[in-house]
Design an enzyme around this catalytic site. Structure first.
Site, PDB file in Angstrom:
ATOM      1  N   HIS A   7       0.835  -1.207   0.000  1.00  0.00           N
ATOM      2  CA  HIS A   7       0.000   0.000   0.000  1.00  0.00           C
ATOM      3  C   HIS A   7       0.871   1.260   0.000  1.00  0.00           C
ATOM      4  O   HIS A   7       1.644   1.475   0.946  1.00  0.00           O
ATOM      5  CB  HIS A   7      -0.869  -0.046   1.267  1.00  0.00           C
ATOM      6  CG  HIS A   7      -1.798   1.099   1.423  1.00  0.00           C
ATOM      7  ND1 HIS A   7      -1.736   1.954   2.488  1.00  0.00           N
ATOM      8  CD2 HIS A   7      -2.824   1.522   0.647  1.00  0.00           C
ATOM      9  CE1 HIS A   7      -2.707   2.851   2.378  1.00  0.00           C
ATOM     10  NE2 HIS A   7      -3.377   2.609   1.277  1.00  0.00           N
ATOM     11  N   ARG A   8       0.789   2.044  -1.044  1.00  0.00           N
ATOM     12  CA  ARG A   8       1.664   3.214  -1.263  1.00  0.00           C
ATOM     13  C   ARG A   8       3.128   2.767  -1.282  1.00  0.00           C
ATOM     14  O   ARG A   8       4.020   3.493  -0.834  1.00  0.00           O
ATOM     15  CB  ARG A   8       1.436   4.292  -0.192  1.00  0.00           C
ATOM     16  CG  ARG A   8      -0.027   4.671   0.022  1.00  0.00           C
ATOM     17  CD  ARG A   8      -0.226   5.733   1.078  1.00  0.00           C
ATOM     18  NE  ARG A   8      -1.621   5.785   1.542  1.00  0.00           N
ATOM     19  CZ  ARG A   8      -2.070   6.519   2.538  1.00  0.00           C
ATOM     20  NH1 ARG A   8      -1.242   7.324   3.193  1.00  0.00           N
ATOM     21  NH2 ARG A   8      -3.337   6.493   2.900  1.00  0.00           N
ATOM     22  N   GLU A  34       0.294  -0.651  -4.630  1.00  0.00           N
ATOM     23  CA  GLU A  34      -0.855   0.239  -4.756  1.00  0.00           C
ATOM     24  C   GLU A  34      -0.309   1.650  -4.733  1.00  0.00           C
ATOM     25  O   GLU A  34       0.673   1.926  -4.005  1.00  0.00           O
ATOM     26  CB  GLU A  34      -1.808   0.009  -3.572  1.00  0.00           C
ATOM     27  CG  GLU A  34      -3.122   0.775  -3.632  1.00  0.00           C
ATOM     28  CD  GLU A  34      -3.117   2.140  -2.950  1.00  0.00           C
ATOM     29  OE1 GLU A  34      -4.150   2.825  -3.015  1.00  0.00           O
ATOM     30  OE2 GLU A  34      -2.082   2.530  -2.364  1.00  0.00           O
ATOM     31  N   ASP A  36      -1.455   6.162  -5.510  1.00  0.00           N
ATOM     32  CA  ASP A  36      -2.525   7.145  -5.699  1.00  0.00           C
ATOM     33  C   ASP A  36      -2.082   8.171  -6.736  1.00  0.00           C
ATOM     34  O   ASP A  36      -0.915   8.589  -6.725  1.00  0.00           O
ATOM     35  CB  ASP A  36      -2.780   7.880  -4.375  1.00  0.00           C
ATOM     36  CG  ASP A  36      -3.041   6.909  -3.246  1.00  0.00           C
ATOM     37  OD1 ASP A  36      -4.142   6.354  -3.188  1.00  0.00           O
ATOM     38  OD2 ASP A  36      -2.116   6.700  -2.413  1.00  0.00           O
ATOM     39  N   HIS A  49      -0.824  10.846  -2.415  1.00  0.00           N
ATOM     40  CA  HIS A  49      -2.110  10.494  -1.806  1.00  0.00           C
ATOM     41  C   HIS A  49      -3.012  11.692  -1.542  1.00  0.00           C
ATOM     42  O   HIS A  49      -4.202  11.686  -1.868  1.00  0.00           O
ATOM     43  CB  HIS A  49      -1.873   9.749  -0.487  1.00  0.00           C
ATOM     44  CG  HIS A  49      -3.124   9.360   0.218  1.00  0.00           C
ATOM     45  ND1 HIS A  49      -3.780  10.200   1.097  1.00  0.00           N
ATOM     46  CD2 HIS A  49      -3.868   8.241   0.157  1.00  0.00           C
ATOM     47  CE1 HIS A  49      -4.859   9.599   1.554  1.00  0.00           C
ATOM     48  NE2 HIS A  49      -4.946   8.404   1.007  1.00  0.00           N
ATOM     49  N   GLU A 106      -4.909   4.024  -7.917  1.00  0.00           N
ATOM     50  CA  GLU A 106      -6.139   4.620  -7.368  1.00  0.00           C
ATOM     51  C   GLU A 106      -6.280   6.053  -7.881  1.00  0.00           C
ATOM     52  O   GLU A 106      -5.423   6.905  -7.606  1.00  0.00           O
ATOM     53  CB  GLU A 106      -6.118   4.611  -5.826  1.00  0.00           C
ATOM     54  CG  GLU A 106      -7.413   5.220  -5.299  1.00  0.00           C
ATOM     55  CD  GLU A 106      -7.485   5.422  -3.792  1.00  0.00           C
ATOM     56  OE1 GLU A 106      -6.657   4.852  -3.051  1.00  0.00           O
ATOM     57  OE2 GLU A 106      -8.384   6.171  -3.374  1.00  0.00           O
ATOM     58  N   LYS A 108      -7.352   9.469  -7.370  1.00  0.00           N
ATOM     59  CA  LYS A 108      -7.725  10.272  -6.193  1.00  0.00           C
ATOM     60  C   LYS A 108      -8.508  11.486  -6.677  1.00  0.00           C
ATOM     61  O   LYS A 108      -8.035  12.621  -6.630  1.00  0.00           O
ATOM     62  CB  LYS A 108      -6.465  10.718  -5.446  1.00  0.00           C
ATOM     63  CG  LYS A 108      -6.006   9.706  -4.430  1.00  0.00           C
ATOM     64  CD  LYS A 108      -6.892   9.697  -3.185  1.00  0.00           C
ATOM     65  CE  LYS A 108      -6.430   8.656  -2.174  1.00  0.00           C
ATOM     66  NZ  LYS A 108      -7.501   7.878  -1.571  1.00  0.00           N
ATOM     67  N   ASP A 226       0.512  -1.987   4.386  1.00  0.00           N
ATOM     68  CA  ASP A 226       1.685  -1.094   4.463  1.00  0.00           C
ATOM     69  C   ASP A 226       2.973  -1.888   4.681  1.00  0.00           C
ATOM     70  O   ASP A 226       4.066  -1.356   4.500  1.00  0.00           O
ATOM     71  CB  ASP A 226       1.545  -0.132   5.658  1.00  0.00           C
ATOM     72  CG  ASP A 226       0.391   0.837   5.505  1.00  0.00           C
ATOM     73  OD1 ASP A 226      -0.003   1.130   4.364  1.00  0.00           O
ATOM     74  OD2 ASP A 226      -0.123   1.306   6.553  1.00  0.00           O
TER      75      ASP A 226
HETATM   76  O1  G3P Z   1      -6.543   1.092  -1.994  1.00  0.00           O
HETATM   77  C1  G3P Z   1      -6.922   1.126  -0.696  1.00  0.00           C
HETATM   78  C2  G3P Z   1      -6.572   2.390   0.020  1.00  0.00           C
HETATM   79  O2  G3P Z   1      -5.437   2.919  -0.554  1.00  0.00           O
HETATM   80  C3  G3P Z   1      -7.679   3.392   0.021  1.00  0.00           C
HETATM   81  O3  G3P Z   1      -7.490   4.373   0.992  1.00  0.00           O
HETATM   82  O4  G3P Z   1      -6.840   6.597   1.780  1.00  0.00           O
HETATM   83  O5  G3P Z   1      -5.161   4.772   1.756  1.00  0.00           O
HETATM   84  O6  G3P Z   1      -5.928   5.796  -0.358  1.00  0.00           O
HETATM   85  P1  G3P Z   1      -6.285   5.415   1.033  1.00  0.00           P
HETATM   86 CA    CA Z   2      -4.844   4.565  -2.022  1.00  0.00          CA
END
Ligand code: G3P
Ligand code: CA
Length: 242
Positions: A7-8, A34, A36, A49, A106, A108, A226
């Site tokens: 994640h990120r 993942e 953003d 993000h 993602e 945003k 994460d």
């Molecule tokens: O992809 C899941 C997650 O990334 C969504 O929430 O705020 O971390 O972008 P956030």
């Molecule tokens: Ca995200």
């Protein structure tokens, strides 16, 4: 076997949404990353993000009000040490051509619509021939339906903050092949029913060992975490099982 998405990037150990975090995730053995995306004032797709640069960089202000060359001057490494800029999406996608990772992009765009962002992202993905290694997600479901209409070959997945009734029916209705729910809002039964109906389930953001065990145990399609290193260590315990 459940796939692990960083994640990120490997964001528990590196500045989020940076090349260092993505490279570290790949080195750790994650199946995917993942990230953003937002648009700068002059229309560059960048990986960040928040709508503002304040939290994650040395700068201030909205991404939409900064030129790409201005945004590139900012440092994501706020603790000091080596300077690391916000990556352009094209930089990440170019790097992806040298590995086998899957990338969940993602959009945003739930606060600012960033008109034309989907078109720009699809153009980049196609240019790098990564169509079959990309998943588009967003909390803005109009955006993922729009991207599906533009590029039906690229998988889409709605992000959900709350549980909904029969989510697989909703996914099928918008032609999404995946569902990305907040992990605390979805039960084992609903995950299994969704998967039985041909929809990949990738809960976010799964950082606690007990939550990883729950999802590995039911062979959930993927988790978004994460800490890919922790997740891989725990998933290894499930490899020996039938
Ligand atoms: O992809 C899941 C997650 O990334 C969504 O929430 O705020 O971390 O972008 P956030
Ligand atoms: Ca995200």
């Amino acid at each position: 076997m459940t796939q692990i998405f960083a994640h990120r990037g490997y964001s528990s150990a590196y500045p989020e949404n940076t090349m260092s975090a993505f490279v570290a995730a790949e080195k750790a053995g994650a199946d995917g990353i993942e990230l953003d995306v937002q648009l700068t004032k002059d229309g560059e797709v960048v990986v960040i993000h928040d709508e503002k640069v304040d939290r994650t960089t040395t700068g201030i202000g909205f991404v939409k009000d900064l030129l790409y060359k201005e945004l590139r001057q900012l440092n994501t490494n706020k603790k000091g040490g080596r300077k690391e800029p916000i990556p352009a999406l094209k930089e990440v996608l170019e790097w992806m051509t040298s590995n086998q990772l899957i990338c969940n992009i993602e959009f945003k765009n739930n606060r600012f619509p960033y008109d034309g962002m989907e078109e720009k992202v699809i153009h980049l993905v196609r240019n790098f021939h990564l169509d079959n290694r990309i998943i588009f997600s967003s909390f803005n479901h109009y955006s993922i339906v729009h991207s599906y209409c533009l590029a039906p070959e690229i998988e889409t997945a709605p992000l959900l903050l709350e549980g909904i009734y029969m989510p697989w029916v909703y996914c099928q209705s918008i032609r999404a092949k995946g569902l990305h729910p907040k992990h605390t809002t979805i039960s084992d039964r609903i995950i299994q029913k969704t998967m039985e109906n041909g929809i990949a389930v990738r809960p976010y953001t799964v950082n606690q060992e007990k939550d990883m065990h729950r999802l590995f145990n039911i062979k959930c399609t993927s988790i978004i975490t994460d800490d890919p290193v922790k997740a891989i260590k725990i998933r290894n315990q499930y490899k020996k099982r039938p």
